[in-house]
Design a protein around this motif. Structure first.
Motif, PDB file in Angstrom:
ATOM      1  N   ALA A  37      -1.508  -4.853  -0.081  1.00 51.43           N
ATOM      2  CA  ALA A  37      -1.167  -3.432  -0.016  1.00 51.43           C
ATOM      3  C   ALA A  37       0.324  -3.199   0.232  1.00 51.43           C
ATOM      4  O   ALA A  37       0.845  -2.137  -0.084  1.00 51.43           O
ATOM      5  N   GLY A  38       0.989  -4.174   0.835  1.00 52.72           N
ATOM      6  CA  GLY A  38       2.416  -4.023   1.108  1.00 52.72           C
ATOM      7  C   GLY A  38       2.698  -3.650   2.550  1.00 52.72           C
ATOM      8  O   GLY A  38       1.800  -3.269   3.296  1.00 52.72           O
ATOM      9  N   PRO A  39       3.964  -3.755   2.941  1.00 55.44           N
ATOM     10  CA  PRO A  39       4.367  -3.515   4.328  1.00 55.44           C
ATOM     11  C   PRO A  39       4.098  -2.098   4.831  1.00 55.44           C
ATOM     12  O   PRO A  39       3.952  -1.886   6.016  1.00 55.44           O
ATOM     13  N   GLU A  40       4.035  -1.126   3.925  1.00 56.10           N
ATOM     14  CA  GLU A  40       3.861   0.255   4.347  1.00 56.10           C
ATOM     15  C   GLU A  40       2.418   0.591   4.698  1.00 56.10           C
ATOM     16  O   GLU A  40       2.137   1.645   5.247  1.00 56.10           O
ATOM     17  N   SER A  41       1.498  -0.295   4.369  1.00 55.45           N
ATOM     18  CA  SER A  41       0.079   0.012   4.580  1.00 55.45           C
ATOM     19  C   SER A  41      -0.279   0.011   6.060  1.00 55.45           C
ATOM     20  O   SER A  41       0.395  -0.597   6.885  1.00 55.45           O
ATOM     21  N   GLY A  42      -1.358   0.677   6.380  1.00 52.41           N
ATOM     22  CA  GLY A  42      -1.852   0.702   7.758  1.00 52.41           C
ATOM     23  C   GLY A  42      -2.356  -0.661   8.195  1.00 52.41           C
ATOM     24  O   GLY A  42      -2.415  -0.956   9.394  1.00 52.41           O
ATOM     25  N   ALA A  43      -2.711  -1.516   7.240  1.00 55.22           N
ATOM     26  CA  ALA A  43      -3.216  -2.848   7.563  1.00 55.22           C
ATOM     27  C   ALA A  43      -2.139  -3.711   8.217  1.00 55.22           C
ATOM     28  O   ALA A  43      -2.458  -4.633   8.972  1.00 55.22           O
ATOM     29  N   ALA A  44      -0.877  -3.414   7.946  1.00 58.12           N
ATOM     30  CA  ALA A  44       0.212  -4.184   8.555  1.00 58.12           C
ATOM     31  C   ALA A  44       0.178  -4.046  10.072  1.00 58.12           C
ATOM     32  O   ALA A  44       0.421  -5.005  10.805  1.00 58.12           O
ATOM     33  N   GLY A  45      -0.144  -2.861  10.559  1.00 60.57           N
ATOM     34  CA  GLY A  45      -0.262  -2.647  12.006  1.00 60.57           C
ATOM     35  C   GLY A  45      -1.409  -3.449  12.592  1.00 60.57           C
ATOM     36  O   GLY A  45      -1.292  -4.014  13.683  1.00 60.57           O
ATOM     37  N   SER A  46      -2.503  -3.523  11.863  1.00 61.62           N
ATOM     38  CA  SER A  46      -3.654  -4.317  12.310  1.00 61.62           C
ATOM     39  C   SER A  46      -3.297  -5.791  12.398  1.00 61.62           C
ATOM     40  O   SER A  46      -3.719  -6.489  13.326  1.00 61.62           O
ATOM     41  N   VAL A  47      -2.507  -6.264  11.454  1.00 60.60           N
ATOM     42  CA  VAL A  47      -2.079  -7.664  11.459  1.00 60.60           C
ATOM     43  C   VAL A  47      -1.242  -7.950  12.696  1.00 60.60           C
ATOM     44  O   VAL A  47      -1.441  -8.963  13.369  1.00 60.60           O
ATOM     45  N   ARG A  48      -0.334  -7.048  13.009  1.00 61.65           N
ATOM     46  CA  ARG A  48       0.507  -7.231  14.205  1.00 61.65           C
ATOM     47  C   ARG A  48      -0.339  -7.243  15.478  1.00 61.65           C
ATOM     48  O   ARG A  48      -0.111  -8.050  16.378  1.00 61.65           O
ATOM     49  N   VAL A  49      -1.322  -6.360  15.547  1.00 58.46           N
ATOM     50  CA  VAL A  49      -2.185  -6.296  16.732  1.00 58.46           C
ATOM     51  C   VAL A  49      -3.001  -7.584  16.871  1.00 58.46           C
ATOM     52  O   VAL A  49      -3.097  -8.153  17.968  1.00 58.46           O
ATOM     53  N   LEU A  50      -3.570  -8.066  15.781  1.00 58.44           N
ATOM     54  CA  LEU A  50      -4.358  -9.308  15.838  1.00 58.44           C
ATOM     55  C   LEU A  50      -3.483 -10.494  16.238  1.00 58.44           C
ATOM     56  O   LEU A  50      -3.916 -11.365  17.005  1.00 58.44           O
ATOM     57  N   HIS A  51      -2.261 -10.527  15.732  1.00 57.21           N
ATOM     58  CA  HIS A  51      -1.337 -11.599  16.103  1.00 57.21           C
ATOM     59  C   HIS A  51      -1.005 -11.524  17.593  1.00 57.21           C
ATOM     60  O   HIS A  51      -1.006 -12.535  18.297  1.00 57.21           O
TER      61      HIS A  51
END
Length: 162
Positions: A37-51
């Motif tokens: 989806a790219g860096p602008e997607s909401g999934a990027a925030g989820s990735v940071r939280v999981l990390h």
């Protein structure tokens, strides 16, 4: 004292290792979605939280072997083969987190942030390539902890004969 330390050891294992296992297991799937989806997607925030969950709870997880060693010493079990095996497997699990899982997660987080001089597309391709190994590493981590858990329950040669 032994029962108190054992209780703390079990609580630390449940509270620390569980979240690491769950967050690390979810990370590759969410990262794949975020990279697509790219860096602008909401999934990027989820990735940071999981990390971040993986990082923080892995650090808290240090309490598990520390309390385990304390418990084993109080119970005079440090020379037991199942304790030594559990400690070796715990060290291996820690190495898997530190050497395989966290650096690959960090690469995905960096790629999604668009940091560095390398293009975001190249970062994303490299991070995506590392996801398969990250998935295997997470599985190995889970397997190591499952074996340690079984050893803690079965306790070969224990005095309870349970």
């Amino acid at each position: 004292m032994a029962k108190f330390l054992l209780s703390l050891h079990v609580l630390a294992a449940v509270i620390a290792i569980g979240p690491v296992t769950v967050a690390a297991s979810m990370f590759p799937r969410v990262a794949r979605t975020a990279l697509a989806a790219g860096p602008e997607s909401g999934a990027a925030g989820s990735v940071r939280v999981l990390h971040r969950i993986t990082q923080v709870y892995a650090a808290i997880g240090v309490a598990v072997p520390v309390l385990g060693i304390g418990t084993a010493q109080v119970m005079h079990l440090m020379s037991s083969a199942w304790i030594i095996t559990s400690l070796v497997l715990t060290v291996l699990a820690a190495l898997v987190v530190l050497v395989l899982m966290l650096p690959r997660q960090e690469a995905v987080v960096t790629a999604l942030a668009g940091e560095g001089e390398v293009s975001s597309e190249a970062d994303g391709a490299g991070a995506l390539a590392g996801l398969k190994l990250l998935t295997m590493s997470t599985g190995l981590f889970s397997l190591l902890w499952a074996v340690v858990t079984v050893l803690m329950v079965v306790r070969p040669g224990s005095s309870t004969h349970a």
